[in-house]
Write an enzyme that holds these catalytic residues in place. Structure first.
Site, mmCIF file in Angstrom:
data_model
loop_
_atom_site.group_PDB
_atom_site.id
_atom_site.type_symbol
_atom_site.label_atom_id
_atom_site.label_comp_id
_atom_site.label_asym_id
_atom_site.label_seq_id
_atom_site.Cartn_x
_atom_site.Cartn_y
_atom_site.Cartn_z
ATOM 1 N N HIS A 37 0.842 -1.201 0.000
ATOM 2 C CA HIS A 37 0.000 0.000 0.000
ATOM 3 C C HIS A 37 0.883 1.259 0.000
ATOM 4 O O HIS A 37 0.574 2.249 -0.660
ATOM 5 C CB HIS A 37 -0.912 0.021 1.230
ATOM 6 C CG HIS A 37 -1.851 -1.141 1.320
ATOM 7 N ND1 HIS A 37 -1.670 -2.172 2.209
ATOM 8 C CD2 HIS A 37 -2.966 -1.439 0.624
ATOM 9 C CE1 HIS A 37 -2.657 -3.050 2.074
ATOM 10 N NE2 HIS A 37 -3.457 -2.633 1.108
ATOM 11 N N ASP A 150 -2.086 -7.375 -7.649
ATOM 12 C CA ASP A 150 -3.421 -7.833 -8.047
ATOM 13 C C ASP A 150 -3.600 -7.494 -9.524
ATOM 14 O O ASP A 150 -4.371 -6.604 -9.898
ATOM 15 C CB ASP A 150 -4.478 -7.172 -7.169
ATOM 16 C CG ASP A 150 -4.277 -7.537 -5.712
ATOM 17 O OD1 ASP A 150 -4.629 -8.660 -5.336
ATOM 18 O OD2 ASP A 150 -3.719 -6.717 -4.955
ATOM 19 N N SER A 186 -2.173 -8.342 3.060
ATOM 20 C CA SER A 186 -2.832 -8.274 4.363
ATOM 21 C C SER A 186 -3.143 -9.681 4.869
ATOM 22 O O SER A 186 -3.306 -9.897 6.063
ATOM 23 C CB SER A 186 -4.122 -7.459 4.256
ATOM 24 O OG SER A 186 -3.848 -6.204 3.670
#
Ligand code: AMP
Length: 293
Positions: A37, A150, A186
């Site tokens: 992130h 992703d 995560s």
């Protein structure tokens, strides 16, 4: 740093920034922030004057039996990280703020959502595309940053933006990894010690696929077998897919040429992990890691 939990307040603040002539770069997240992130936020800071981060665990992208209920929440730490990175505003809506009534309007990106993760997670990308479209309409960013980790999500969002003529530029941050190669996620926190060690084999297996291509192998089937073999020797026996597709249209390929995406999804214990590498095969046979777009 501002934090907002209502759409109206966030919109009013963004409107003020825009009237001051500032461009907005946006990073949507589900929280439990980590170095991946951080890379997205840092990229956003390069591309826009003010950075907005959203933290919202989007229920519509989780299927029955997936980890919606146990998804990690570390809000105080997340806000601290955002503050340290110079984020201007964080949007942290409750579910009822994002989905006030039964959601009967969906964004469906056809084709691109059938291979890779689309096979085992029906409805997942519909949930992702819908929430990102909603967030784009709420935040009205000039630029939005997604992680290559992703990859299919990034391609799907880019397609949505192109086909729906959304006035947002989509940018990518590279995949950030642990020293042993495991992509930050995560969900890595779900892993016990032994499983965490096994998880390092995911990236090692992708590298085994890359090595096969570097050695001159161009046949998807044998490259995929090299990846599967390395997963097996690493103690990963629950493999959802190993797939080689074109990097732009995500179409399965028999032979490797140009820019390809080698993607993997596995289950270690009850934890589902995904990873990928995008590889460019040059005319002289050289293989390099590349960005999706
Ligand atoms: P998430 O909170 O998992 O929905 O992820 C929010 C954004 O961070 C998405 O665009 C992800 O692709 C990106 N991201 C997650 N993990 C990584 C990573 N290891 N490297 C780079 N970007 C990542």
């Amino acid at each position: 740093m501002k934090t907002f939990d209502t759409i109206d307040e966030l919109r009013a603040w963004v409107g003020g920034e825009k009237r001051r002539g500032l461009s907005v770069a946006f990073v949507p997240t589900m929280g439990a922030l980590h170095g991946g992130h951080r890379a997205c936020i840092e990229k956003a800071a390069e591309l826009g004057d003010v950075v907005v981060v959203s933290i919202f665990v989007n229920p519509t992208q989780f299927g029955p039996g997936e980890d919606l209920d146990k998804y990690p929440a570390t809000l105080d730490k997340d806000l601290e990280l955002c503050r340290n990175l110079g984020v201007a505003a964080v949007f942290v809506p409750e579910t009822r703020e994002m989905y006030t009534t039964n959601q009967n309007v969906w964004v469906e990106v056809e084709g691109l959502t059938s291979p890779l993760c689309g096979r085992s997670r029906p409805g997942h990308f519909r949930g992702v595309a819908t929430v990102v479209a909603k967030l784009f309409n709420i935040v009205a960013p000039d630029t939005a940053v997604f992680g290559q980790k992703d990859a299919q999500q990034a391609v799907v969002i880019n397609e949505m933006v192109t086909r729906l003529n959304l006035p947002v530029r989509v940018a990518l941050a590279p995949t950030i990894r642990e020293p042993d190669g495991l992509a930050l996620s995560s969900r890595n926190g779900y892993l016990g010690d032994a499983d965490r060690q096994r998880a390092a084999s995911i990236y090692q297996a992708l590298l085994a696929g890359r090595d096969a291509i570097s050695r001159g192998d161009r046949t998807a089937k044998t490259i995929i077998e090299a990846v599967q073999t390395r997963l097996a020797t690493g103690g990963i026996d629950d493999v959802e897919y190993v797939e080689l597709v074109t990097a732009d249209t995500l179409e399965p390929i028999d032979r490797v040429e140009g820019r390809v995406l080698l993607g993997v999804a596995v289950r270690i214990g009850t934890t589902r992990l995904i990873d990928n590498v995008v590889l460019t095969v040059a005319a002289d046979g050289g293989v390099t890691e590349a960005m999706l777009f």
